[in-house]
Design a protein around this motif. Structure first.
Motif, mmCIF file in Angstrom:
data_model
loop_
_atom_site.group_PDB
_atom_site.id
_atom_site.type_symbol
_atom_site.label_atom_id
_atom_site.label_comp_id
_atom_site.label_asym_id
_atom_site.label_seq_id
_atom_site.Cartn_x
_atom_site.Cartn_y
_atom_site.Cartn_z
ATOM 1 N N LEU A 89 0.817 -1.375 -0.022
ATOM 2 C CA LEU A 89 0.146 -0.031 0.041
ATOM 3 C C LEU A 89 0.728 1.296 0.043
ATOM 4 N N GLU A 90 0.458 2.218 -0.711
ATOM 5 C CA GLU A 90 1.069 3.436 -0.621
ATOM 6 C C GLU A 90 -0.100 4.274 0.171
ATOM 7 N N VAL A 91 0.402 4.626 1.402
ATOM 8 C CA VAL A 91 -0.450 5.511 2.156
ATOM 9 C C VAL A 91 -0.161 6.921 2.318
ATOM 10 N N VAL A 93 -1.099 10.864 3.187
ATOM 11 C CA VAL A 93 -1.753 11.931 3.929
ATOM 12 C C VAL A 93 -2.008 13.144 3.406
ATOM 13 N N ARG A 94 -3.041 13.830 3.524
ATOM 14 C CA ARG A 94 -3.161 15.122 2.760
ATOM 15 C C ARG A 94 -3.686 15.964 3.746
ATOM 16 N N ASN A 95 -3.095 17.312 3.869
ATOM 17 C CA ASN A 95 -3.581 18.358 4.743
ATOM 18 C C ASN A 95 -3.971 19.635 3.826
ATOM 19 N N ALA A 98 -3.589 19.151 -3.525
ATOM 20 C CA ALA A 98 -2.624 19.307 -4.455
ATOM 21 C C ALA A 98 -2.608 17.896 -5.227
ATOM 22 N N GLY A 99 -1.869 18.059 -6.546
ATOM 23 C CA GLY A 99 -1.907 16.785 -7.172
ATOM 24 C C GLY A 99 -3.088 15.884 -7.430
ATOM 25 N N SER A 100 -3.127 14.811 -7.613
ATOM 26 C CA SER A 100 -4.235 13.888 -7.766
ATOM 27 C C SER A 100 -5.628 14.210 -7.337
ATOM 28 N N ILE A 101 -5.530 14.693 -6.033
ATOM 29 C CA ILE A 101 -6.942 14.709 -5.439
ATOM 30 C C ILE A 101 -7.831 15.998 -6.154
ATOM 31 N N PHE A 120 -5.467 5.302 0.512
ATOM 32 C CA PHE A 120 -4.828 4.033 0.033
ATOM 33 C C PHE A 120 -4.458 3.871 -1.452
ATOM 34 N N TYR A 121 -3.460 3.536 -1.833
ATOM 35 C CA TYR A 121 -3.107 3.209 -3.201
ATOM 36 C C TYR A 121 -2.498 1.925 -3.065
ATOM 37 N N TYR A 122 -2.780 1.155 -4.177
ATOM 38 C CA TYR A 122 -2.610 -0.393 -4.210
ATOM 39 C C TYR A 122 -1.296 -0.124 -4.978
ATOM 40 N N VAL A 174 2.210 19.820 2.910
ATOM 41 C CA VAL A 174 0.927 19.634 2.040
ATOM 42 C C VAL A 174 0.333 18.287 1.994
ATOM 43 N N ASP A 175 1.211 17.303 1.662
ATOM 44 C CA ASP A 175 0.920 15.974 1.864
ATOM 45 C C ASP A 175 2.145 15.184 1.722
ATOM 46 N N PHE A 176 2.265 13.810 1.997
ATOM 47 C CA PHE A 176 3.302 12.828 1.872
ATOM 48 C C PHE A 176 2.702 11.533 1.597
ATOM 49 N N LYS A 177 3.509 10.690 1.416
ATOM 50 C CA LYS A 177 3.294 9.000 1.132
ATOM 51 C C LYS A 177 3.968 8.148 2.250
ATOM 52 N N ILE A 178 3.758 7.408 2.847
ATOM 53 C CA ILE A 178 4.443 6.450 3.440
ATOM 54 C C ILE A 178 4.065 4.926 2.958
ATOM 55 N N ASP A 200 11.030 13.467 -2.114
ATOM 56 C CA ASP A 200 10.559 12.571 -3.231
ATOM 57 C C ASP A 200 9.231 12.233 -2.957
ATOM 58 N N ASN A 201 8.837 12.182 -1.504
ATOM 59 C CA ASN A 201 7.601 11.790 -1.376
ATOM 60 C C ASN A 201 6.509 12.413 -0.683
ATOM 61 N N CYS A 202 7.028 13.705 -0.403
ATOM 62 C CA CYS A 202 6.296 14.790 0.273
ATOM 63 C C CYS A 202 6.030 16.049 -0.632
ATOM 64 N N ARG A 203 5.123 16.743 -0.274
ATOM 65 C CA ARG A 203 4.757 17.998 -1.094
ATOM 66 C C ARG A 203 5.245 19.209 0.216
ATOM 67 N N LEU A 204 6.198 19.647 -0.370
ATOM 68 C CA LEU A 204 6.430 20.950 0.658
ATOM 69 C C LEU A 204 6.666 22.306 -0.123
ATOM 70 N N PHE A 218 10.606 18.725 -10.322
ATOM 71 C CA PHE A 218 10.922 17.834 -11.256
ATOM 72 C C PHE A 218 9.729 17.326 -12.231
ATOM 73 N N ARG A 219 8.444 16.943 -11.664
ATOM 74 C CA ARG A 219 7.254 16.605 -12.430
ATOM 75 C C ARG A 219 6.865 17.789 -13.262
ATOM 76 N N GLU A 220 7.183 18.942 -12.741
ATOM 77 C CA GLU A 220 6.437 20.102 -13.538
ATOM 78 C C GLU A 220 7.542 20.754 -14.302
HETATM 79 N N1 UDP Z 1 3.638 9.875 -3.748
HETATM 80 C C1 UDP Z 1 4.705 9.303 -3.780
HETATM 81 N N2 UDP Z 1 4.661 8.219 -4.616
HETATM 82 C C2 UDP Z 1 3.864 7.905 -5.512
HETATM 83 C C3 UDP Z 1 2.767 8.617 -5.706
HETATM 84 C C4 UDP Z 1 2.638 9.734 -4.634
HETATM 85 O O1 UDP Z 1 5.756 9.447 -3.076
HETATM 86 O O2 UDP Z 1 4.026 6.830 -6.368
HETATM 87 C C5 UDP Z 1 3.604 11.045 -2.816
HETATM 88 C C6 UDP Z 1 3.611 12.288 -3.893
HETATM 89 O O3 UDP Z 1 4.941 12.779 -3.779
HETATM 90 C C7 UDP Z 1 2.716 13.333 -2.769
HETATM 91 C C8 UDP Z 1 1.719 12.408 -2.229
HETATM 92 O O4 UDP Z 1 2.098 11.176 -2.440
HETATM 93 O O5 UDP Z 1 3.429 14.087 -1.895
HETATM 94 C C9 UDP Z 1 0.333 12.502 -3.029
HETATM 95 O O6 UDP Z 1 0.626 12.242 -4.439
HETATM 96 P P1 UDP Z 1 -0.826 12.468 -5.192
HETATM 97 O O7 UDP Z 1 -1.757 11.302 -5.119
HETATM 98 O O8 UDP Z 1 -1.215 13.854 -5.341
HETATM 99 O O9 UDP Z 1 -0.226 11.930 -6.807
HETATM 100 P P2 UDP Z 1 0.565 12.794 -7.839
HETATM 101 O O10 UDP Z 1 -0.018 14.055 -7.997
HETATM 102 O O11 UDP Z 1 2.084 12.899 -7.217
HETATM 103 O O12 UDP Z 1 0.657 11.802 -9.039
#
Ligand code: UDP
Length: 254
Positions: A89-91, A93-95, A98-101, A120-122, A174-178, A200-204, A218-220
């Motif tokens: 799982l990619e867990v 947490v969003r405050n 931003a991004g996908s939401i 949660f993401y599979y 902003v958010d992060f993944k664990i 790499d896995n937080c939005r700051l 990097f993404r943008e």
């Molecule tokens: N994230 C990550 N690995 C992934 C997908 C997301 O570390 O495979 C982190 C990402 O950096 C952000 C948070 O999880 O801090 C939420 O990401 P989001 O679902 O908005 O996806 P994105 O817009 O990055 O595709």
């Protein structure tokens, strides 16, 4: 001399067998990927910074009693970790939205959420890491209801700690993944925090300017990813302004 055995290679890290049973060596690469690996670049020095930033955060979480896989840093790019069985799982947490939401729910980026939200993401590259619910997780047996409770309480504790840590140095979390794993000790098992926590896995976002200090640079294709990560490390007191030397602690921003 024999080469150590590679256990797993991901997009940004490699795991090698560790010096003793139940341990692994986590190696941070300089590779940056986005959009499920469709964009790829090597950014000299990123791995070194992420190793340091993740060490800093995991050391403090351990000290607070939040169980993690981190044992100690070994060198510029490597850390000794406890071996766990990774829960797929990619867990997130969003405050703040931003991004996908934003795309999914039509939210304006930067909107503060009514409360912190856990998603949660599979973990499955072939499926593009789909968003799933607790029902999917327990029905398919990816985690038990008790394990899911433990994962959510870890996620909340990490969010509280990180939000305060970054707010103290003028950065909005902003958010992060664990990711979490099962750690076995004799016949005991508990859920501990695994993987890494780094830009790499937080939005700051800088509190004053809203400048992005994370992988969105990097993404943008905003340029200057290393400068952004270095800025985070410097504010946390990990690097001095002249770079590599170790400093004493976070630099408070008034
Ligand atoms: N994230 C990550 N690995 C992934 C997908 C997301 O570390 O495979 C982190 C990402 O950096 C952000 C948070 O999880 O801090 C939420 O990401 P989001 O679902 O908005 O996806 P994105 O817009 O990055 O595709």
């Amino acid at each position: 001399m024999s080469r150590r055995r590679k256990i797993y290679e991901g997009k940004a890290k490699i795991l090698y067998e560790g010096p003793e049973a139940g341990t692994l060596v986590q190696h941070f690469k300089d590779d940056a990927t986005a959009f499920n690996g469709k964009r790829h670049e090597v950014i000299d020095g990123k791995g070194v910074l992420n190793n340091r930033i993740s060490e800093f955060i995991f050391t403090r979480l351990n000290a607070l009693g939040v169980p993690t896989h981190f044992v100690r840093r070994l060198n510029m790019r490597e850390q000794l970790i406890r071996e766990v069985e990774i829960i797929p799982l990619e867990v997130v947490v969003r405050n703040v939205a931003a991004g996908s939401i934003c795309k999914r729910l039509g939210l304006e980026p930067g909107t503060r959420l009514p409360r912190s939200i856990i998603e949660f993401y599979y973990k499955d590259d072939a499926l593009n890491d789909p968003l799933i619910s607790e029902e999917h997780i327990t029905a398919f047996g990816w985690a038990t209801p008790q394990e899911l409770d433990d994962i959510m309480s870890l996620a909340v504790r990490v969010n509280d700690f990180l939000s305060g840590l970054f707010a103290g140095v003028g950065i909005q979390l902003v958010d992060f993944k664990i990711e979490c794993g099962r750690h076995y000790e004799g016949d005991m098992m508990r859920i501990i925090l695994a993987d890494e926590i780094s830009p790499d896995n937080c939005r700051l976002w800088d509190v004053k300017t809203n400048a992005k200090l994370d992988k969105d640079v990097f993404r943008e294709e905003l340029g200057g990813l290393l400068d952004a990560y270095r800025e985070v490390a410097q504010r946390l007191g990990i690097l001095t302004e002249n770079d590599n030397a170790l400093a004493t602690g976070p630099r408070l921003v008034q």
